[in-house]
Design a protein around this motif. Sequence first.
Motif, mmCIF file in Angstrom:
data_model
loop_
_atom_site.group_PDB
_atom_site.id
_atom_site.type_symbol
_atom_site.label_atom_id
_atom_site.label_comp_id
_atom_site.label_asym_id
_atom_site.label_seq_id
_atom_site.Cartn_x
_atom_site.Cartn_y
_atom_site.Cartn_z
ATOM 1 N N GLY A 195 0.815 -1.197 0.000
ATOM 2 C CA GLY A 195 0.000 0.000 0.000
ATOM 3 C C GLY A 195 0.850 1.248 0.000
ATOM 4 O O GLY A 195 2.063 1.190 0.188
ATOM 5 N N ALA A 196 0.227 2.388 -0.216
ATOM 6 C CA ALA A 196 0.930 3.663 -0.238
ATOM 7 C C ALA A 196 1.355 4.035 1.177
ATOM 8 O O ALA A 196 0.547 4.035 2.092
ATOM 9 N N ASN A 197 2.628 4.355 1.357
ATOM 10 C CA ASN A 197 3.168 4.652 2.672
ATOM 11 C C ASN A 197 3.301 6.158 2.841
ATOM 12 O O ASN A 197 3.916 6.825 2.025
ATOM 13 N N SER A 198 2.721 6.699 3.908
ATOM 14 C CA SER A 198 2.782 8.132 4.144
ATOM 15 C C SER A 198 3.743 8.504 5.269
ATOM 16 O O SER A 198 3.812 9.658 5.661
ATOM 17 N N PHE A 199 4.498 7.543 5.806
ATOM 18 C CA PHE A 199 5.485 7.844 6.841
ATOM 19 C C PHE A 199 6.643 8.620 6.230
ATOM 20 O O PHE A 199 7.095 8.327 5.128
ATOM 21 N N THR A 200 7.158 9.597 6.975
ATOM 22 C CA THR A 200 8.385 10.267 6.561
ATOM 23 C C THR A 200 9.556 9.375 6.972
ATOM 24 O O THR A 200 9.386 8.415 7.737
ATOM 25 N N GLU A 201 10.752 9.712 6.504
ATOM 26 C CA GLU A 201 11.919 8.912 6.875
ATOM 27 C C GLU A 201 12.155 8.954 8.381
ATOM 28 O O GLU A 201 12.454 7.917 8.995
ATOM 29 N N ASP A 202 11.998 10.118 8.983
ATOM 30 C CA ASP A 202 12.180 10.231 10.439
ATOM 31 C C ASP A 202 11.150 9.409 11.206
ATOM 32 O O ASP A 202 11.476 8.775 12.215
ATOM 33 N N GLN A 203 9.909 9.407 10.739
ATOM 34 C CA GLN A 203 8.878 8.600 11.388
ATOM 35 C C GLN A 203 9.180 7.111 11.244
ATOM 36 O O GLN A 203 8.980 6.333 12.178
ATOM 37 N N ALA A 204 9.661 6.703 10.070
ATOM 38 C CA ALA A 204 10.016 5.300 9.846
ATOM 39 C C ALA A 204 11.155 4.888 10.775
ATOM 40 O O ALA A 204 11.107 3.825 11.400
#
Length: 101
Positions: A46-55
């Motif tokens: 699915g489409a991921n809306s997390f930013t790199e920092d959130q990930a």
Amino acid sequence: MFRYVIAATAMTLFAGGAVAQTAQTGSHNPAVKNGAPHTIAAPAKGANSFTEDQARGRLAKAGYTGITKLTKRDGLWQGTAMKAGKRATVMLDYKGNVTSR
């Protein structure tokens, strides 16, 4: 005799309704999402809306350290990290679930 048929039918209907209302546990997609990261066998597409920092934060919450090479491919954040002294490939899907190989 007619009363017995009606009584048996009514009991069947009431018993079926009670079974349908029981709570299910262990659902992969619960009605109320818990904020803690989950570790599952395979990531959800699915489409991921997390930013790199959130990930990075989600992976750190799951106990991973030394997170490197974090990139977003096909809707999954993928990278390498350490956990319990072992290096692993880690993935974070759009639901926030953590997968490692």
